[in-house]
Write an enzyme that holds these catalytic residues in place. Structure first.
Site, PDB file in Angstrom:
ATOM      1  N   THR A 111      35.089  46.556  34.890  1.00 24.35           N
ATOM      2  CA  THR A 111      34.917  47.346  36.113  1.00 24.35           C
ATOM      3  C   THR A 111      36.265  47.442  36.843  1.00 24.35           C
ATOM      4  OG1 THR A 111      34.291  45.422  37.470  1.00 24.35           O
ATOM      5  CG2 THR A 111      32.505  46.584  36.345  1.00 24.35           C
ATOM      6  N   GLY A 112      36.481  48.583  37.501  1.00 23.08           N
ATOM      7  CA  GLY A 112      37.724  48.775  38.261  1.00 23.08           C
ATOM      8  C   GLY A 112      38.963  48.606  37.414  1.00 23.08           C
ATOM      9  N   SER A 113      39.106  49.465  36.391  1.00 24.09           N
ATOM     10  CA  SER A 113      40.191  49.210  35.422  1.00 24.09           C
ATOM     11  C   SER A 113      41.090  50.421  35.164  1.00 24.09           C
ATOM     12  CB  SER A 113      39.593  48.704  34.106  1.00 24.09           C
ATOM     13  OG  SER A 113      38.458  49.455  33.754  1.00 24.09           O
ATOM     14  N   THR A 114      41.137  51.358  36.114  1.00 22.19           N
ATOM     15  CA  THR A 114      42.080  52.475  35.938  1.00 22.19           C
ATOM     16  C   THR A 114      43.487  52.066  36.382  1.00 22.19           C
ATOM     17  OG1 THR A 114      41.550  53.387  38.116  1.00 22.19           O
ATOM     18  CG2 THR A 114      40.304  54.258  36.232  1.00 22.19           C
ATOM     19  N   SER A 115      43.602  50.908  37.045  1.00 23.97           N
ATOM     20  CA  SER A 115      44.923  50.412  37.443  1.00 23.97           C
ATOM     21  C   SER A 115      44.848  48.895  37.595  1.00 23.97           C
ATOM     22  CB  SER A 115      45.358  51.066  38.771  1.00 23.97           C
ATOM     23  OG  SER A 115      44.451  50.705  39.793  1.00 23.97           O
ATOM     24  N   GLY A 116      45.988  48.291  37.964  1.00 23.23           N
ATOM     25  CA  GLY A 116      46.015  46.868  38.301  1.00 23.23           C
ATOM     26  C   GLY A 116      45.656  45.928  37.164  1.00 23.23           C
TER      27      GLY A 116
ATOM     28  N   GLY B 173      42.767  45.088  35.941  1.00 24.69           N
ATOM     29  CA  GLY B 173      41.778  45.640  34.997  1.00 24.69           C
ATOM     30  C   GLY B 173      42.434  46.490  33.929  1.00 24.69           C
TER      31      GLY B 173
ATOM     32  N   TYR C  18      36.195  39.750  52.709  1.00 27.16           N
ATOM     33  CA  TYR C  18      36.635  39.743  51.300  1.00 27.16           C
ATOM     34  C   TYR C  18      36.543  38.330  50.730  1.00 27.16           C
ATOM     35  CZ  TYR C  18      40.093  39.952  47.447  1.00 27.16           C
ATOM     36  OH  TYR C  18      40.745  39.859  46.247  1.00 27.16           O
TER      37      TYR C  18
HETATM   38  N1  LIG Z   1      46.074  42.063  43.159  1.00 28.45           N
HETATM   39  C1  LIG Z   1      45.985  40.847  43.660  1.00 28.45           C
HETATM   40  O1  LIG Z   1      46.947  40.296  44.225  1.00 28.45           O
HETATM   41  C2  LIG Z   1      44.703  40.073  43.518  1.00 28.45           C
HETATM   42  C3  LIG Z   1      44.674  38.740  43.916  1.00 28.45           C
HETATM   43  C4  LIG Z   1      43.520  38.005  43.747  1.00 28.45           C
HETATM   44  C5  LIG Z   1      42.380  38.612  43.250  1.00 28.45           C
HETATM   45  N2  LIG Z   1      42.427  39.915  42.887  1.00 28.45           N
HETATM   46  C6  LIG Z   1      41.189  40.518  42.386  1.00 28.45           C
HETATM   47  O2  LIG Z   1      41.437  41.050  41.089  1.00 28.45           O
HETATM   48  C7  LIG Z   1      40.613  42.198  40.892  1.00 28.45           C
HETATM   49  C8  LIG Z   1      41.485  43.366  40.507  1.00 28.45           C
HETATM   50  O3  LIG Z   1      42.376  43.608  41.569  1.00 28.45           O
HETATM   51  P1  LIG Z   1      43.595  44.633  41.495  1.00 28.45           P
HETATM   52  O4  LIG Z   1      44.516  44.269  42.605  1.00 28.45           O
HETATM   53  O5  LIG Z   1      44.077  44.729  40.104  1.00 28.45           O
HETATM   54  O6  LIG Z   1      42.850  45.969  41.887  1.00 28.45           O
HETATM   55  P2  LIG Z   1      43.480  47.378  42.201  1.00 28.45           P
HETATM   56  O7  LIG Z   1      44.870  47.507  41.682  1.00 28.45           O
HETATM   57  O8  LIG Z   1      43.234  47.632  43.627  1.00 28.45           O
HETATM   58  O9  LIG Z   1      42.568  48.266  41.260  1.00 28.45           O
HETATM   59  C9  LIG Z   1      41.691  49.065  41.771  1.00 28.45           C
HETATM   60  C10 LIG Z   1      40.752  49.494  40.630  1.00 28.45           C
HETATM   61  O10 LIG Z   1      39.461  49.381  41.138  1.00 28.45           O
HETATM   62  C11 LIG Z   1      38.842  50.655  41.063  1.00 28.45           C
HETATM   63  N3  LIG Z   1      37.916  50.792  42.188  1.00 28.45           N
HETATM   64  C12 LIG Z   1      38.169  50.651  43.513  1.00 28.45           C
HETATM   65  N4  LIG Z   1      37.034  50.798  44.224  1.00 28.45           N
HETATM   66  C13 LIG Z   1      36.052  51.023  43.319  1.00 28.45           C
HETATM   67  C14 LIG Z   1      34.656  51.239  43.417  1.00 28.45           C
HETATM   68  N5  LIG Z   1      34.044  51.306  44.595  1.00 28.45           N
HETATM   69  N6  LIG Z   1      33.953  51.431  42.285  1.00 28.45           N
HETATM   70  C15 LIG Z   1      34.568  51.406  41.068  1.00 28.45           C
HETATM   71  N7  LIG Z   1      35.876  51.204  40.909  1.00 28.45           N
HETATM   72  C16 LIG Z   1      36.609  51.005  42.016  1.00 28.45           C
HETATM   73  C17 LIG Z   1      39.996  51.649  41.107  1.00 28.45           C
HETATM   74  O11 LIG Z   1      39.603  52.842  40.491  1.00 28.45           O
HETATM   75  P3  LIG Z   1      39.827  54.309  41.116  1.00 28.45           P
HETATM   76  O12 LIG Z   1      40.873  54.198  42.175  1.00 28.45           O
HETATM   77  O13 LIG Z   1      40.250  55.072  39.917  1.00 28.45           O
HETATM   78  O14 LIG Z   1      38.504  54.670  41.634  1.00 28.45           O
HETATM   79  C18 LIG Z   1      41.008  50.902  40.247  1.00 28.45           C
HETATM   80  O15 LIG Z   1      40.681  51.051  38.880  1.00 28.45           O
HETATM   81  C19 LIG Z   1      39.845  42.406  42.205  1.00 28.45           C
HETATM   82  O16 LIG Z   1      38.593  41.828  42.115  1.00 28.45           O
HETATM   83  C20 LIG Z   1      40.693  41.663  43.222  1.00 28.45           C
HETATM   84  O17 LIG Z   1      39.929  41.229  44.310  1.00 28.45           O
HETATM   85  C21 LIG Z   1      43.555  40.667  43.020  1.00 28.45           C
END
Ligand SMILES: NC(=O)c1ccc[n+]([C@@H]2O[C@H](COP(=O)([O-])OP(=O)(O)OC[C@H]3O[C@@H](n4cnc5c(N)ncnc54)[C@H](OP(=O)(O)O)[C@@H]3O)[C@@H](O)[C@H]2O)c1
Length: 264
Positions: free
Chosen positions: A13-18, A20, A154
């Site tokens: 889930t949520g894997s178009t960037s970051g 994922g 969060y």
């Molecule tokens: N980055 C950090 O520093 C960090 C730290 C600790 C934990 N985490 C956790 O790691 C996980 C990934 O984080 P990330 O930072 O890699 O995320 P991210 O870069 O913000 O990635 C966002 C992804 O989530 C999708 N998305 C957002 N809202 C959505 C929704 N309502 N339904 C379906 N898809 C949705 C976006 O897709 P579209 O934009 O294409 O819709 C995109 O693929 C999260 O659970 C986050 O809480 C992250």
């Protein structure tokens, strides 16, 4: 090391960037069929194109579902194939005070961060138990324990994930299915890069200086004292998605550069 993942099917889930997206890339490199997800078809098409360039022989598809929309989530499970690996990665946050955070905002974060994993696990865990193999991975955050005061909602969702994951692992007793939570800390996603660029411009500093300031003044407990790369986080996720991690179940595994402290 052969991760023995070849031929498995994963949904992230949520894997178009970051994180994922980076995990999708690694799983594709391990010959896993990967289904990616985001809210919009256009971002999925774009992400699939990027993944196909990175892993030309990879089998990748995508399904657009907004996890804040219950009807869309209900329709999603019928579109998904048999899954060996479910990675509940999607997570959203709003940085604001507790008093500013509305009930709607709390609910949206609960729906996307927690209920997405509840609903998908309710559907796929029984199937995995019947197959006697499966991996469910939840992505929490160091915020579950650090609880920054501008991220209380969060952080609460991320703490709830830990209990959910542990509870589900207890339903797998005696099987080859595992349920674990991985706990990233500050990770250099595209969003974090943009944040560093914006602050650097505003404060007339380099991105490296802004990153240094963040760890010196905000995330002081980090032993790593830098952002983890998405690849560093994805490497760990990929290992726990693999058959090699069979003896780890019901665990919370930190990838947070030591920020949470403690001896376990
Ligand atoms: N980055 C950090 O520093 C960090 C730290 C600790 C934990 N985490 C956790 O790691 C996980 C990934 O984080 P990330 O930072 O890699 O995320 P991210 O870069 O913000 O990635 C966002 C992804 O989530 C999708 N998305 C957002 N809202 C959505 C929704 N309502 N339904 C379906 N898809 C949705 C976006 O897709 P579209 O934009 O294409 O819709 C995109 O693929 C999260 O659970 C986050 O809480 C992250």
């Amino acid at each position: 090391m052969d991760l023995q993942l070849s031929g498995k099917t994963a949904f992230i889930t949520g894997s178009t960037s970051g994180i994922g997206f980076a995990t999708a890339k690694l799983l594709l490199q391990e010959d896993v069929r990967v289904i990616i997800n985001g809210r919009k078809k256009s971002s999925i098409v774009d992400a699939i194109e990027r993944l196909k360039k990175l892993v030309p022989n990879g089998e990748v598809e995508g399904i657009a579902t907004d996890f804040s929309n219950v009807e869309e989530v209900a329709a999603l499970v019928d579109q998904l194939p048999h899954l060996d690996i479910l990675i509940n990665n999607v997570g959203i946050y709003t940085s604001q005070t507790f008093f500013e955070t509305t009930d709607e905002n709390w609910q949206r974060q609960m729906e996307v961060n927690l209920m997405s994993g509840v609903r998908l696990s309710k559907y796929f865990l029984p199937k995995m138990l019947r197959e006697n193999w499966g991996r469910i991975i939840f992505i929490s955050s160091e915020c579950a324990s650090l609880v920054p005061e501008d991220l209380i909602a969060y952080s609460a969702t991320k703490a709830a994930i830990l209990a959910l994951s542990r509870g589900l692992s207890q339903l797998t007793s005696g099987t080859e299915v595992t349920v674990n939570t991985l706990i990233p800390g500050s990770t250099l996603t595209e969003g974090a890069e943009q944040f560093l660029t914006n602050v650097a411009q505003k404060e007339n500093k380099t991105k490296e200086e802004v990153e240094g300031d963040f760890f010196k003044k905000v995330r002081t407990s980090s032993l790593l004292q830098r952002f983890a790369s998405v690849e560093e986080v994805a490497n760990t996720i990929t290992y726990y998605a693999s058959p090699l991690s069979a003896a780890t179940n019901g665990a919370a595994i930190k990838i947070e550069g030591g920020s949470m402290g403690g001896i376990v």
